[in-house]
Design an enzyme around this catalytic site. Structure first.
Site, PDB file in Angstrom:
ATOM      1  CG  ASP A  45      -1.673   1.320   1.368  1.00 20.90           C
ATOM      2  OD1 ASP A  45      -2.744   1.437   0.745  1.00 20.90           O
ATOM      3  OD2 ASP A  45      -1.190   2.244   2.075  1.00 20.90           O
ATOM      4  CE1 TYR A  50       0.375   7.887   2.727  1.00 22.22           C
ATOM      5  CE2 TYR A  50       0.899   5.656   2.053  1.00 22.22           C
ATOM      6  CZ  TYR A  50       0.085   6.531   2.721  1.00 22.22           C
ATOM      7  OH  TYR A  50      -1.017   6.057   3.382  1.00 22.22           O
ATOM      8  CE  LYS A  75      -3.908   4.841   1.164  1.00 30.65           C
ATOM      9  NZ  LYS A  75      -2.487   4.477   1.015  1.00 30.65           N
ATOM     10  CG  HIS A 108      -4.762   9.834   0.745  1.00 37.13           C
ATOM     11  ND1 HIS A 108      -3.427   9.825   0.404  1.00 37.13           N
ATOM     12  CD2 HIS A 108      -4.802   9.459   2.040  1.00 37.13           C
ATOM     13  CE1 HIS A 108      -2.703   9.471   1.456  1.00 37.13           C
ATOM     14  NE2 HIS A 108      -3.524   9.244   2.465  1.00 37.13           N
TER      15      HIS A 108
END
Length: 296
Positions: A45, A50, A75, A108
């Protein structure tokens, strides 16, 4: 050792245990994903926000595993909400991952004060799912009202809602809603890491990893507190994506399939719920409060 799978509401099988790479630096991500895949994980994931999609994708390719054996999820960040923005953001994620499809793609955040933009992005994800470039689509951090509106206004039921969930924040009403609508609950921070991110020395009452109820159950089973919490999630039907960049912890977090908790132990962990989230309230997140954009 392989993870059991959960069947999503569109028929896609998703591993119940995966590795999350939130807060993992790019170099750490490469190492962590490689270690996880060697240990038997088959779900990774990541997310555009990120800033490590590229490293996660590279590590999957470097593993030598066939692409169809690794379930990859990412996401879309709120700066790309709207139909056209989501299409662009998705293409960017594929390019950074170095893949022609993902297995699960999520919104997200709900961005409630810009929910028309959120709905535009959700409609785009519906099209992405139809053309097969995402085998499944879902959301993250949505509450019941937001899920209802997304379903009612688009006709598309998310396959997954990825939310903060751990013994101190069990979200029972939300998971019951998920169960009624065939939505899989995927827990981020499943071992309460969010309760440790912002303090050097959390007290046992503030950290499920050191709470005496959980450590007592762990001692009885010869397991770690983290393993007990992950087993609790699996007993409740949740999917989990524990995050670590430490090889031994990554391996331990996957070694949860050889024991079971009793009904009494599950109830004791359930009773630790405080009703208080450790992470930010999704209602506070919008392009006004988090104004960064994902670079192309």
């Amino acid at each position: 050792m392989t993870s059991p799978t959960l069947t999503l509401n569109n028929g896609v099988a998703m591993p119940s245990v995966g590795l999350g790479v939130y807060r993992a630096a790019p170099k750490e991500t490469t190492q962590a994903v490689g270690t996880a895949l060697e240990a038997g994980y088959r779900l990774i994931d990541t997310a555009a926000a990120y800033m490590n999609e590229e490293q996660a994708g590279a590590a999957v390719r470097a593993s030598g595993l066939p692409r169809d054996e690794v379930f990859v999820e990412s996401k879309l960040w709120i700066s790309d909400y709207t139909y056209d923005g989501a299409m662009h953001g998705f293409e960017r994620s594929l390019r950074k991952l170095g893949m022609d499809h993902v297995d699960l793609y999520l919104l997200h955040q709900p961005a409630p004060d810009e929910f028309d933009r959120t709905l535009g992005a959700w409609r785009a994800l519906s099209e992405i799912a139809k053309d097969g470039r995402a085998r499944a689509v879902g959301v993250s951090n949505f509450n019941e009202e937001q899920l209802k509106r997304a379903i009612d206004e688009t006709g598309l039921v998310p396959t997954v809602n990825q939310v903060e969930l751990h013994p101190f924040f069990t979200q029972k009403p939300l998971t019951a809603f998920h169960a009624r609508h065939g939505i899989v609950t995927q827990a981020w921070s499943p071992i309460g890491g969010v309760n440790r991110y912002f303090t050097e020395n959390p007290k046992p009452k503030d950290d499920p990893l050191t709470h005496p109820v959980i450590t007592g159950i762990a001692e009885a089973h010869g397991k770690t507190a983290a393993q007990v919490m992950l087993r609790w999630h699996l007993a409740l039907g949740h999917a989990v994506i524990p995050k670590s960049v430490k090889p031994e912890r990554i391996r331990q977090n996957f070694d949860v399939f050889d024991f079971e908790l009793s009904a009494e132990e599950i109830a004791a962990i359930d009773a630790l719920d405080t009703g208080q989230r450790g992470g930010p309230d999704p209602a506070s997140i919008s392009t006004k409060t988090y104004d960064f954009k994902i670079p192309d």
